[in-house]
Design a protein around this motif. Structure first.
Motif, PDB file in Angstrom:
ATOM      1  N   SER A 157       0.849  -1.476  -0.302  1.00 39.53           N
ATOM      2  CA  SER A 157      -0.357  -0.176  -0.116  1.00 39.53           C
ATOM      3  C   SER A 157       1.016   1.536  -0.125  1.00 39.53           C
ATOM      4  N   GLY A 158       2.007   0.928   0.171  1.00 43.37           N
ATOM      5  CA  GLY A 158       3.041   2.545   0.657  1.00 43.37           C
ATOM      6  C   GLY A 158       1.873   3.301   1.703  1.00 43.37           C
ATOM      7  N   ASP A 159       1.893   4.395   2.289  1.00 42.71           N
ATOM      8  CA  ASP A 159       1.071   5.220   2.517  1.00 42.71           C
ATOM      9  C   ASP A 159       0.082   5.773   2.559  1.00 42.71           C
ATOM     10  N   THR A 160      -1.164   5.313   2.359  1.00 39.83           N
ATOM     11  CA  THR A 160      -2.688   6.144   1.889  1.00 39.83           C
ATOM     12  C   THR A 160      -3.704   5.552   2.603  1.00 39.83           C
ATOM     13  N   GLY A 161      -5.071   6.157   2.817  1.00 39.26           N
ATOM     14  CA  GLY A 161      -5.818   6.149   2.695  1.00 39.26           C
ATOM     15  C   GLY A 161      -6.864   5.580   2.211  1.00 39.26           C
ATOM     16  N   PRO A 162      -7.566   4.846   2.693  1.00 36.10           N
ATOM     17  CA  PRO A 162      -8.410   4.155   1.453  1.00 36.10           C
ATOM     18  C   PRO A 162      -9.275   4.989   0.159  1.00 36.10           C
ATOM     19  N   CYS A 163      -9.161   4.122  -1.033  1.00 29.47           N
ATOM     20  CA  CYS A 163      -9.551   4.527  -1.934  1.00 29.47           C
ATOM     21  C   CYS A 163      -9.377   3.315  -3.039  1.00 29.47           C
ATOM     22  N   ASP A 164      -9.914   3.484  -4.048  1.00 24.05           N
ATOM     23  CA  ASP A 164     -10.186   3.035  -5.322  1.00 24.05           C
ATOM     24  C   ASP A 164      -8.659   1.998  -6.163  1.00 24.05           C
ATOM     25  N   ALA A 165      -7.798   2.835  -5.890  1.00 28.59           N
ATOM     26  CA  ALA A 165      -6.699   2.564  -6.550  1.00 28.59           C
ATOM     27  C   ALA A 165      -6.276   1.028  -5.126  1.00 28.59           C
ATOM     28  N   LEU A 166      -6.020   1.740  -4.092  1.00 29.08           N
ATOM     29  CA  LEU A 166      -5.451   0.703  -2.862  1.00 29.08           C
ATOM     30  C   LEU A 166      -6.423  -0.870  -3.207  1.00 29.08           C
ATOM     31  N   ILE A 167      -7.703  -1.185  -3.609  1.00 31.45           N
ATOM     32  CA  ILE A 167      -8.658  -2.437  -3.257  1.00 31.45           C
ATOM     33  C   ILE A 167      -8.016  -2.236  -4.923  1.00 31.45           C
ATOM     34  N   ASP A 168      -7.690  -2.015  -6.250  1.00 33.33           N
ATOM     35  CA  ASP A 168      -7.855  -2.201  -7.017  1.00 33.33           C
ATOM     36  C   ASP A 168      -5.789  -3.059  -6.949  1.00 33.33           C
ATOM     37  N   LEU A 169      -4.893  -2.640  -6.361  1.00 32.51           N
ATOM     38  CA  LEU A 169      -4.248  -3.453  -6.409  1.00 32.51           C
ATOM     39  C   LEU A 169      -3.512  -4.152  -5.365  1.00 32.51           C
ATOM     40  N   ALA A 170      -4.283  -4.405  -4.584  1.00 35.85           N
ATOM     41  CA  ALA A 170      -4.893  -5.921  -3.417  1.00 35.85           C
ATOM     42  C   ALA A 170      -6.270  -6.398  -4.223  1.00 35.85           C
ATOM     43  N   GLN A 171      -6.245  -6.173  -5.666  1.00 35.51           N
ATOM     44  CA  GLN A 171      -7.615  -7.266  -6.408  1.00 35.51           C
ATOM     45  C   GLN A 171      -6.747  -8.632  -6.350  1.00 35.51           C
ATOM     46  N   HIS A 172      -7.154 -10.141  -5.089  1.00 37.82           N
ATOM     47  CA  HIS A 172      -7.235 -11.181  -5.868  1.00 37.82           C
ATOM     48  C   HIS A 172      -5.845 -11.335  -5.448  1.00 37.82           C
ATOM     49  N   THR A 173      -5.199 -10.756  -4.625  1.00 39.41           N
ATOM     50  CA  THR A 173      -3.376 -10.710  -4.303  1.00 39.41           C
ATOM     51  C   THR A 173      -3.305 -11.588  -3.255  1.00 39.41           C
ATOM     52  N   ASP A 174      -2.074 -12.669  -3.838  1.00 41.39           N
ATOM     53  CA  ASP A 174      -1.983 -13.697  -2.326  1.00 41.39           C
ATOM     54  C   ASP A 174      -1.310 -12.733  -1.100  1.00 41.39           C
ATOM     55  N   PHE A 175      -0.984 -12.224  -1.235  1.00 40.23           N
ATOM     56  CA  PHE A 175      -0.546 -11.627  -0.286  1.00 40.23           C
ATOM     57  C   PHE A 175      -0.635  -9.747   0.070  1.00 40.23           C
ATOM     58  N   PHE A 176      -0.956  -9.282   0.805  1.00 43.85           N
ATOM     59  CA  PHE A 176      -1.047  -7.735   0.645  1.00 43.85           C
ATOM     60  C   PHE A 176      -0.770  -7.474   1.700  1.00 43.85           C
ATOM     61  N   ILE A 177      -0.188  -5.910   1.883  1.00 43.28           N
ATOM     62  CA  ILE A 177       0.854  -5.373   2.819  1.00 43.28           C
ATOM     63  C   ILE A 177       0.040  -4.275   2.596  1.00 43.28           C
ATOM     64  N   CYS A 178      -0.331  -3.993   3.940  1.00 42.85           N
ATOM     65  CA  CYS A 178      -1.431  -2.539   3.968  1.00 42.85           C
ATOM     66  C   CYS A 178      -0.834  -2.173   5.153  1.00 42.85           C
ATOM     67  N   GLU A 179      -0.473  -0.896   5.797  1.00 42.15           N
ATOM     68  CA  GLU A 179      -0.330   0.122   6.967  1.00 42.15           C
ATOM     69  C   GLU A 179      -1.212   0.370   7.476  1.00 42.15           C
ATOM     70  N   ALA A 180      -1.276   0.619   8.384  1.00 43.20           N
ATOM     71  CA  ALA A 180      -1.893   0.333   9.237  1.00 43.20           C
ATOM     72  C   ALA A 180      -1.713   1.724  10.471  1.00 43.20           C
ATOM     73  N   GLY A 181      -2.121   2.891  10.133  1.00 40.26           N
ATOM     74  CA  GLY A 181      -0.610   3.912  10.563  1.00 40.26           C
ATOM     75  C   GLY A 181      -2.157   4.871  11.429  1.00 40.26           C
ATOM     76  N   THR A 182      -3.358   4.602  11.442  1.00 39.29           N
ATOM     77  CA  THR A 182      -3.954   5.464  12.177  1.00 39.29           C
ATOM     78  C   THR A 182      -4.826   4.751  13.027  1.00 39.29           C
ATOM     79  N   THR A 183      -5.935   4.584  14.155  1.00 40.11           N
ATOM     80  CA  THR A 183      -6.484   4.345  14.875  1.00 40.11           C
ATOM     81  C   THR A 183      -7.727   5.175  14.075  1.00 40.11           C
TER      82      THR A 183
END
Length: 240
Positions: A157-183
């Motif tokens: 993901s790099g650093d990002t808020g939720p967005c359509d591009a993030l969903i596109d990146l993760a589409q049907h991936t075997d492994f999704f590395i996603c930041e959780a930089g906020t509560t």
């Protein structure tokens, strides 16, 4: 395909805990995703910098890019250092060059690296690994990346808020590395719940939560809706 977490803390490194950096390898191809503070030293516990094929930088906040200075010092002071391919946001080479030499051009950086600027849908291939970049949503220009070979797909993901591009990146991936930089929900970072929702929406198979906000407790931040791992320095994953 293999993944090694070089570091994942934010906003600054702690002893034994570098900031963001991930090594993705297949055979003799080694791609470093981000090089935050402390990751250059961490890399050398596993691999010589001369063996790295390319650096890919998601954005220019120091917890993701500060060790470009260490990479530069290595290249400038290592006889016959290979010219590593470096991909980063627009203007990255000028900013690094100015820090190294005080000049606003890219002469010095171009003399040690093969430099490339990222843009939405940028694609490059190294060995059997193809990298596709997407522009994501952060406080400065930022990107995520999808890496695939013939059998495996991984997204970061790099650093990002939720967005359509993030969903596109993760589409049907075997492994999704996603930041959780906020509560709490933010336009610039993702909560653990939002990362989980993105992974489920995209049909990702496994979620690696990384870049946890300092107030998040890794032992209690464990979604159950999808197979999830909390990143830590030195953690490895190998595709089946």
């Amino acid at each position: 395909m293999e993944l090694l977490v070089l570091g994942c803390v934010t906003p600054y490194p702690r002893p034994g805990q570098p900031c963001s950096g991930y090594l993705v390898s297949e055979g003799d191809t080694h791609i470093v995703l981000d090089c935050g503070s402390g990751t250059f030293a961490a890399l050398q516990e596993h691999l010589s910098p001369a063996q790295v094929t390319a650096l890919w930088i998601s954005h220019l906040h120091p917890d993701h890019s500060a060790d470009l200075l260490a990479w530069s010092n290595w290249a400038l002071n290592t006889p016959h250092a290979p010219r590593i391919q470096v991909y980063g946001p627009p203007g990255w080479a000028q900013r690094l060059n100015h820090m190294l030499s005080g000049t606003p051009d890219t002469t010095l950086v171009d003399s040690i690296f093969d430099t490339h600027e990222l843009h939405d849908h940028h694609t490059t291939t190294h060995g059997n690994l193809t990298l596709t970049t997407r522009a994501v949503q952060h406080s400065i220009p930022a990107y995520g990346v999808r890496i695939h070979n013939a059998t495996t797909h991984l997204a970061y993901s790099g650093d990002t808020g939720p967005c359509d591009a993030l969903i596109d990146l993760a589409q049907h991936t075997d492994f999704f590395i996603c930041e959780a930089g906020t509560t709490t929900p933010s336009p610039h970072h993702t909560t653990p719940d939002q990362a989980t929702h993105t992974a489920l929406t995209a049909g990702a198979h496994h979620l690696l939560l990384t870049h946890l906000a300092p107030t998040l407790n890794p032992t209690t931040t464990q979604p159950t809706a999808i197979p999830t791992t909390i990143a830590s320095a030195g953690w490895r994953w190998t595709s089946p």
